[in-house]
Write a protein that holds these residues in place. Sequence first.
Motif, short mmCIF file in Angstrom:
data_model
loop_
_atom_site.label_atom_id
_atom_site.label_comp_id
_atom_site.label_asym_id
_atom_site.label_seq_id
_atom_site.Cartn_x
_atom_site.Cartn_y
_atom_site.Cartn_z
N ALA A 23 -38.11 13.50 115.94
CA ALA A 23 -39.26 12.68 116.32
C ALA A 23 -40.03 12.17 115.10
CB ALA A 23 -40.18 13.48 117.23
N LYS A 24 -39.90 12.86 113.95
CA LYS A 24 -40.59 12.43 112.74
C LYS A 24 -39.88 11.26 112.05
CE LYS A 24 -42.60 16.92 111.44
NZ LYS A 24 -42.64 17.96 110.38
N HIS A 25 -38.58 11.17 112.25
CA HIS A 25 -37.78 10.16 111.55
C HIS A 25 -37.07 9.22 112.51
CE1 HIS A 25 -38.42 12.77 108.06
NE2 HIS A 25 -37.94 13.78 108.77
N HIS A 26 -37.68 8.95 113.65
CA HIS A 26 -37.00 8.18 114.69
C HIS A 26 -36.77 6.73 114.28
CE1 HIS A 26 -40.64 5.99 116.09
NE2 HIS A 26 -41.26 7.04 115.61
N GLU A 27 -37.53 6.23 113.28
CA GLU A 27 -37.36 4.84 112.87
C GLU A 27 -35.97 4.59 112.28
OE1 GLU A 27 -39.68 6.84 111.69
OE2 GLU A 27 -41.64 6.14 112.38
N SER A 28 -35.35 5.63 111.73
CA SER A 28 -34.04 5.48 111.08
C SER A 28 -32.90 5.79 112.02
CB SER A 28 -33.96 6.41 109.85
OG SER A 28 -35.07 6.24 109.00
N GLU A 29 -33.17 5.89 113.31
CA GLU A 29 -32.16 6.35 114.27
C GLU A 29 -30.90 5.51 114.24
OE1 GLU A 29 -31.68 7.36 119.02
OE2 GLU A 29 -33.61 6.69 118.23
N ALA A 30 -31.02 4.21 114.30
CA ALA A 30 -29.84 3.35 114.39
C ALA A 30 -28.94 3.54 113.17
CB ALA A 30 -30.27 1.88 114.50
N ALA A 31 -29.53 3.58 111.97
CA ALA A 31 -28.74 3.73 110.75
C ALA A 31 -28.08 5.11 110.68
CB ALA A 31 -29.62 3.52 109.52
N ILE A 32 -28.81 6.15 111.08
CA ILE A 32 -28.26 7.51 111.02
C ILE A 32 -27.08 7.65 111.97
CG2 ILE A 32 -28.76 9.93 111.55
CD1 ILE A 32 -31.60 9.45 110.54
N VAL A 33 -27.22 7.12 113.18
CA VAL A 33 -26.13 7.21 114.17
C VAL A 33 -24.94 6.37 113.71
CG1 VAL A 33 -25.46 6.60 116.52
CG2 VAL A 33 -27.64 7.72 116.11
N LEU B 91 -28.10 24.56 99.63
CA LEU B 91 -26.66 24.62 99.40
C LEU B 91 -26.12 23.36 98.74
CD1 LEU B 91 -25.46 26.21 102.78
CD2 LEU B 91 -25.66 27.34 100.56
N GLY B 92 -26.97 22.36 98.55
CA GLY B 92 -26.55 21.13 97.91
C GLY B 92 -25.78 20.19 98.81
N VAL B 93 -25.98 20.28 100.12
CA VAL B 93 -25.26 19.42 101.07
C VAL B 93 -26.12 18.21 101.42
CG1 VAL B 93 -24.21 19.28 103.35
CG2 VAL B 93 -24.05 21.41 102.03
N GLU B 94 -25.63 17.02 101.13
CA GLU B 94 -26.35 15.81 101.51
C GLU B 94 -26.31 15.64 103.03
OE1 GLU B 94 -25.25 12.26 99.56
OE2 GLU B 94 -25.34 13.11 97.53
N HIS B 95 -27.42 15.23 103.62
CA HIS B 95 -27.47 15.15 105.08
C HIS B 95 -28.59 14.21 105.49
CE1 HIS B 95 -30.30 18.32 103.86
NE2 HIS B 95 -31.01 17.96 104.92
N SER B 96 -28.57 13.84 106.76
CA SER B 96 -29.63 13.02 107.36
C SER B 96 -30.29 13.83 108.47
CB SER B 96 -29.06 11.73 107.93
OG SER B 96 -28.42 10.97 106.94
N VAL B 97 -31.58 13.58 108.69
CA VAL B 97 -32.32 14.28 109.73
C VAL B 97 -32.82 13.26 110.75
CG1 VAL B 97 -34.30 15.74 110.28
CG2 VAL B 97 -33.03 16.11 108.14
N LEU B 98 -32.49 13.51 112.00
CA LEU B 98 -32.92 12.62 113.08
C LEU B 98 -33.75 13.43 114.06
CD1 LEU B 98 -32.86 9.97 114.65
CD2 LEU B 98 -30.68 10.66 115.64
N ALA C 230 -19.94 13.22 106.59
CA ALA C 230 -21.35 12.99 106.91
C ALA C 230 -21.92 14.19 107.67
CB ALA C 230 -21.50 11.73 107.75
N VAL C 231 -23.17 14.52 107.37
CA VAL C 231 -23.84 15.62 108.04
C VAL C 231 -25.15 15.10 108.63
CG1 VAL C 231 -24.93 17.89 107.78
CG2 VAL C 231 -22.84 17.36 106.51
N THR C 232 -25.33 15.28 109.92
CA THR C 232 -26.53 14.83 110.62
C THR C 232 -27.15 15.99 111.36
OG1 THR C 232 -25.49 12.66 110.97
CG2 THR C 232 -27.46 13.16 112.26
N ILE C 233 -28.44 16.21 111.13
CA ILE C 233 -29.19 17.21 111.88
C ILE C 233 -30.07 16.44 112.86
CG2 ILE C 233 -30.82 19.13 111.74
CD1 ILE C 233 -30.05 19.43 108.80
N ALA C 234 -29.99 16.80 114.12
CA ALA C 234 -30.72 16.02 115.13
C ALA C 234 -31.26 16.92 116.22
CB ALA C 234 -29.80 14.96 115.74
#
Length: 809
Positions: free
Chosen positions: A665-675, A656-663, A683-687
């Motif tokens: 177990a695979k991407h846990h290193e980026s947790e602080a920045a995503i939150v 759909l062309g929606v920019e988003h972040s994924v949080l 902002a769109v966050t999938i967690a």
Amino acid sequence: MEARRLFAACLALSISLSSSPACARVVVEAVRTGPSSATAPAAMPALRPGLAGPAGGLAAPSLSGSLTLPDPVLTPKAGSLATAVPAAVLAAAVPAAARPVRNAADAPVSVPKAATAPGERGAEKDLGQRLVELGAELEKARTDGGGSEASVLSRVFTGAANASGASAAVEAVEPSPVRSPRALLDGLLVSVFGSHNGRQLRTLQPTIEAINALEGAMEKLGDEELRAKTPEFKKRLAAGETLDDILPEAFAAVREASRRVLKLRHRDVQLIGGIALHKGMIAEMATGEGKTLVAPLAVYLNALTGEGAHLFTVNDYLAKRDSEWMGSVYRFMGLSVGLIQNGMGIEGRKKAYAADVTYGTASEFGFDYLRDNMRVDPAQIVQRGHAYALIDEVDSVLIDQARTPLIIAGLSGGPVEPYAIADRVVRQLKVRVMTKEDRANGLERDALEEGVDAVVDEKDLMASLTETGFDRVAELLGVEDIYTGDNSAWMHYIRQALRANYLYQKDVHYLVRGGEIVIVDDFTGRVMDGRQWSEGLHQSIQAKEGVEIEPETKTVASVTPQNFARLYRKLSGMTGTAASSAQEFAKIYDLEVLTVPTNKPVIRKDYADRIYRSYAEKIRAVAAEILRLHALGRPVLAGTVSPEQSEELSRALTELGVEHSVLNAKHHESEAAIVAFGGRLGAVTIATNMAGRGTDILLGGDPHALARRAMSDGTAPAAFGADALAEARAEVEKMALYGRLEQGTDPDAYARYLAAAKAVTESERERVSAAGGLAVLGTERHESRRIDLQLMGRAGRQGEPGSTQFFLS
């Protein structure tokens, strides 16, 4: 009659049965003969007062073609019942003047007409008769004054839903049961004498007033004078005073230290929470009420004894964050702070436990206890006692994870080849999975055995062979009988191979990372490094995934979180979801729950669940709703139950062309920045469940995170005013003074970036709030209601706007 019309009629029945049998008979008549023949009697019984509401809101639609319900009916009690009901049926059962209307901004719902299948008419008549019987059961339950009317209503609702195959647009939640005479009496007693929780809160009021009375005196003290309060308190304790005696002054000192160091002042409700924690209770505080800031009150006070205070967190990320963030308050007051993290050596752990305050996860504290009990050399023991522990998210640690023991294992030296062989054998068997739905429908295991070699039970996580399966496995293994002699060991390998292949899914229960199997915690969604399943299950999963099979382990030492927690002389905890488990806490841990009132009223909107016919439809609907909210500028947090589901929703949003972040177990290193950026405009966050506990999503974003990122990227700071720069410089000056500014950071440059970042985040916060705040969307209901509540609690914190909704299939 259409199955969908019958479904709606059953739901109307669940409303009308709460009023009188006469209403029930009218609705059942409409179900059997069609709404056109059902007319309201002249003396239609009135609905119970709780259902009274304004008139209108639902025009009678045509019963052919598309059925459009411009304003679905909802009972006034939020979350009690929301469902699309055919107006002709409702008109026969509910007088127009008593029909409540739904107050929501949702778009009209269109329900396509379903074709009537051959033989459906007879099934409808049978269900109609069952509805009459259920109506009689409900009336009897209400007359007898028992508590069984809720279960009867549940059967009405469930049976109707199963019979209809509810449409994608139908919304439904549990109906609101009639209050029994006992419940009415309880309500009357509470209104007269007050609740136990209310009486507890009133007893704390004098202490709160004493703390507030000391605030002016504490503000006048210099930093050194305030810091000198700590040795003064210790001397008073040594002279015979108790912790309760010095509590008001200690709390007032911590409040002032927090105001100076963090620019955060404890509110009265947070003082209540701190007192409850000191008294060895569980403080239930709604999400967003600042539990993190409450902890230093009780921890500081109890650390003054010199025996050490331990603070359990649910993951390493929160342990590290809080030890640095709240640690600055302890250090300002002259206390030392330690941090236990996975992978630390003995010396590092001894130093951390020697500190006045020690942060770490429950599992790290538990494993250190086990290792200490296995050590031969006393000099290597790292823990120095168990005086006081405060458990953050206490329901997760002491209830959800209490059944999972902490185990230290050693190699058993057994062979690994049988696991690979068993995996190849299992792949050639005919296997049937007994689902939780099969169990709920009363299906017996014997009914599933015909024509298959094995049956696996999804609920009990067990697997077993059928009679034909024994022969088939023996044939594939090339042995005469798998139950005699040395061949009997094969049953162990086959059962575990069945469980690994049919009950444990990749990217749901575990990840494959660097050629290793890494377990994903069911409750937190986080990886559990260094943990293995026992009894050969881990080896069976390794064989399934084609990675190196390690030797099976055997248990050397173990302890449950339940038993470990009982080692502490004083135990307390805090969470946003404890009241529902109050009896369990009292019975097992002798812990009382105190519900702390919120600082501001909660204005979050919790919409009714949306139910879809298939999983694919649901995912498309969630993606479409995210797109709609994103276009409005609202930040969105989409909660999923597994890394696999989060990746699937991510792919749908990408299309759909929606920019988003994924949080996950695979991407846990980026947790602080995503939150940190999860609350920014659009902002769109999938967690996964990772975002369900301990995460604070600030509307507009975190200005400090934005400033650090801009400095790192070399982006020129945006425009800001002179007053904003002066305020930022004062804040950075205090950060540097109290050790909260990262080493090597230029204070003046950071102040400029911070002033610019605050201008951006404040502007976005206003726009996000005007748009409706953070929207939380759940893609499934979790088995534990508390986990759903934690996810919902990410929105609408501290009186902010927000909304929640779950999508089911």
